[in-house]
Design an enzyme around this catalytic site. Structure first.
Site, PDB file in Angstrom:
ATOM      1  N   CYS A 204       0.845  -1.197   0.000  1.00 24.57           N
ATOM      2  CA  CYS A 204       0.000   0.000   0.000  1.00 24.57           C
ATOM      3  C   CYS A 204       0.882   1.248   0.000  1.00 24.57           C
ATOM      4  O   CYS A 204       1.854   1.320  -0.746  1.00 24.57           O
ATOM      5  CB  CYS A 204      -0.945  -0.030   1.187  1.00 24.57           C
ATOM      6  SG  CYS A 204      -0.131  -0.171   2.797  1.00 24.57           S
ATOM      7  N   SER A 205       0.558   2.228   0.832  1.00 26.20           N
ATOM      8  CA  SER A 205       1.358   3.451   0.922  1.00 26.20           C
ATOM      9  C   SER A 205       2.473   3.326   1.950  1.00 26.20           C
ATOM     10  O   SER A 205       3.636   3.576   1.657  1.00 26.20           O
ATOM     11  CB  SER A 205       0.469   4.651   1.287  1.00 26.20           C
ATOM     12  OG  SER A 205      -0.426   4.969   0.256  1.00 26.20           O
TER      13      SER A 205
END
Length: 287
Positions: free
Chosen positions: A240-241
């Protein structure tokens, strides 16, 4: 004891987000530690699950000398869990509220990563709990014991491993970020986009629209994954981030749906974007 509403996984990891917590039957269990990981202290002070200890999910991450918001080293994780009253033999129930379900799944993941075996996340979070059961304002008194991290590297992949897995048959990258971040349409990192071949399944697609701390029915999630042609037998890497959003889908795929090969890329786009590895932009191009 905790009342389970679905089958317990073989790893003894209690089915995440399918737990009904009953105060009267659990209040006197000396081996149960409840972690309220909401980030606003006054939310906890105003009301919490009885006997819950507040430790904000933001306390589990920080800079590592280069990258921001990385999981703390083993020594610091030991200190945090010890201060929270967790021991290596504890049963641990974790909850947050609303969209911070990601904080709850993140802490549950870190508990598993650190060797704890009996872990649950409260279905519906604090909102769901207070709608049907009494809350408390009293702070629990407890004596911190000793917690030793028993690292489980099998739950995660490193950047070097990611490099060797890109484009490899039988490997699926799942990216649960919002579509604009996945496509590279927002200028946040030095390089914006996603790992080539990754599938974009934003994490809210797994949760109830009215309460993001509650999962949709598992049958509905299975249909969603089947429609996206996610093979349960694949080697699945969730990225993800910053390694936080990925924990919800990791927990669901591994511990509720029993996908056998699911891991997290903890460095996620924060780390990947600093390298010279290939970056894809626009809509996903997975076969």
């Amino acid at each position: 004891k905790l009342v389970e509403t679905s089958q317990q996984s073989q790893s003894h990891f209690y089915p995440i987000l399918t737990i009904i917590y009953n105060c009267s039957t659990n209040a006197k269990d000396p081996n149960l530690r409840i972690l309220d990981v909401r980030n606003v202290p006054l939310d906890y002070i105003a009301g919490h699950v009885p006997n819950a200890v507040n430790i904000a999910d933001t306390a589990f991450r920080g800079p590592n000398g280069f990258l921001p918001v990385q999981y703390w080293n083993e020594q610091k994780l030991e200190q945090i869990f010890t201060a929270s009253g967790v021991t290596n033999n504890s049963r641990v129930l974790v909850y947050s509220d609303d969209k911070d379900v990601l904080g709850a799944t993140m802490v549950a993941y870190l508990l598993e990563r650190s060797g704890v075996r009996d872990i649950a996340i409260l279905d519906g979070g604090y909102t769901g709990y207070q709608a049907s059961q009494p809350v408390a304002k009293e702070f629990p008194r407890y004596t911190p014991g000793k917690f030793t991290v028993r690292d489980k590297p099998s739950v995660r992949v490193t950047l070097d491993e990611v490099k060797n897995l890109i484009g490899k048959p039988g490997v699926t990258f799942i990216d649960p970020r919002p579509e604009k971040l996945f496509r590279g349409e927002e200028n946040i990192w030095v390089r914006n986009g996603h790992i080539p071949g990754a599938r974009n399944i934003p994490w809210p697609t797994f949760t109830d629209a009215n309460n993001p701390h509650k999962l949709k029915p598992l049958a509905e999630i299975k249909q969603l994954l089947a429609a996206r042609k996610i093979d349960p037998k694949s080697e699945i890497i969730v990225t993800c981030s910053t390694g936080r959003e990925a924990t919800l889908q990791y927990v669901v795929l591994k511990h509720l749906l029993n996908y056998p090969k699911v891991r997290i890329y903890e460095g996620s786009w924060t780390e990947y974007s600093t390298t010279d590895l290939p970056v894809a932009t626009g809509a996903e191009q997975a076969a």
